[in-house]
Design an enzyme around this catalytic site. Sequence first.
Site, short mmCIF file in Angstrom:
data_model
loop_
_atom_site.label_atom_id
_atom_site.label_comp_id
_atom_site.label_asym_id
_atom_site.label_seq_id
_atom_site.Cartn_x
_atom_site.Cartn_y
_atom_site.Cartn_z
N HIS A 1 -4.17 6.34 -1.31
CA HIS A 1 -4.79 6.33 0.02
C HIS A 1 -3.75 6.63 1.11
O HIS A 1 -4.12 6.93 2.24
CB HIS A 1 -5.42 4.96 0.27
CG HIS A 1 -6.79 5.01 0.88
ND1 HIS A 1 -7.56 6.15 0.97
CD2 HIS A 1 -7.54 4.03 1.46
CE1 HIS A 1 -8.70 5.87 1.56
NE2 HIS A 1 -8.72 4.59 1.86
N ASN B 1 -9.63 2.21 8.06
CA ASN B 1 -10.97 2.26 8.64
C ASN B 1 -11.00 2.10 10.15
O ASN B 1 -12.06 2.22 10.76
CB ASN B 1 -11.86 1.19 7.99
CG ASN B 1 -11.99 1.40 6.50
OD1 ASN B 1 -11.55 2.41 5.96
ND2 ASN B 1 -12.59 0.44 5.83
N TYR C 1 0.81 -1.23 0.00
CA TYR C 1 0.00 0.00 0.00
C TYR C 1 0.84 1.28 0.00
O TYR C 1 0.32 2.37 -0.18
CB TYR C 1 -0.92 0.03 1.23
CG TYR C 1 -1.92 -1.09 1.25
CD1 TYR C 1 -2.99 -1.11 0.36
CD2 TYR C 1 -1.81 -2.13 2.17
CE1 TYR C 1 -3.92 -2.14 0.38
CE2 TYR C 1 -2.73 -3.16 2.19
CZ TYR C 1 -3.78 -3.16 1.30
OH TYR C 1 -4.70 -4.18 1.32
N ASN D 1 -13.71 6.87 5.51
CA ASN D 1 -13.90 5.98 6.67
C ASN D 1 -12.88 6.19 7.77
O ASN D 1 -13.17 5.96 8.94
CB ASN D 1 -13.91 4.53 6.21
CG ASN D 1 -15.16 4.20 5.42
OD1 ASN D 1 -16.23 4.76 5.67
ND2 ASN D 1 -15.04 3.33 4.44
N PHE E 1 -4.87 -0.06 9.79
CA PHE E 1 -5.59 0.10 8.52
C PHE E 1 -6.54 1.28 8.65
O PHE E 1 -7.01 1.63 9.73
CB PHE E 1 -6.31 -1.18 8.06
CG PHE E 1 -5.37 -2.19 7.49
CD1 PHE E 1 -4.99 -2.14 6.16
CD2 PHE E 1 -4.82 -3.17 8.30
CE1 PHE E 1 -4.09 -3.05 5.64
CE2 PHE E 1 -3.92 -4.09 7.79
CZ PHE E 1 -3.54 -4.02 6.45
#
EC number: 3.1.1.29
Length: 198
Positions: free
Chosen positions: A20, A68, A15, A114, A66
């Site tokens: 993001h 969320n 990631y 989120n 993470f």
Amino acid sequence: MIKLIVGLGNPGAEYEATRHNAGFWLVDQLARMGGTTLRVESRFHGLAGRARLWDQDVWLLKPSTFMNRSGLSVVSLARFYKILPDEIVVAHDEMDLPAGSAKLKRGGGSGGHNGLKDISAHLTTQDYWRLRIGVGHPRNAPGGAAGGREDVVNFVLKPPRKEEQQAIDEAIDRCIGPLGTLARGESERAMMELHTGR
């Protein structure tokens, strides 16, 4: 006065370069400036470090929960060091802004993000600062998709194109001065500096 700057993103090499993770990129830049290495802090559920920035000590945090579930990390560090919500800046990717732009605001809704939703739930308030780092939207990308939920997820979990990455990096660089102004307690001036370049 700002005592904690949080960068939102997802942990893991897969990631690291995705849109993001724009919040992580900002915090990494601040850590380099402050000569600080972020270390795993299990009690804060993330990587954290204290940096000397703008003539004051500022905590830097990259949650490892993470996106969320970022709220647990933020509230753990904030409670431990008695940091109030209005002393926190959360840097995050923003699809409603084009790559290369950034906006600073205090409070407001989550805008469908989120990570912000979870932070607001854990802090039991929306009254914290947000640094919105533009990454663009799939509907505006070359050959752009319609922008439905699946398109959005695919978009933010992919790396930006080369020219977008350069624009995002430049926007992050432009955020540093206004963040210093905000850290000194001059919020109106900080927003004007970032939004107008003055």
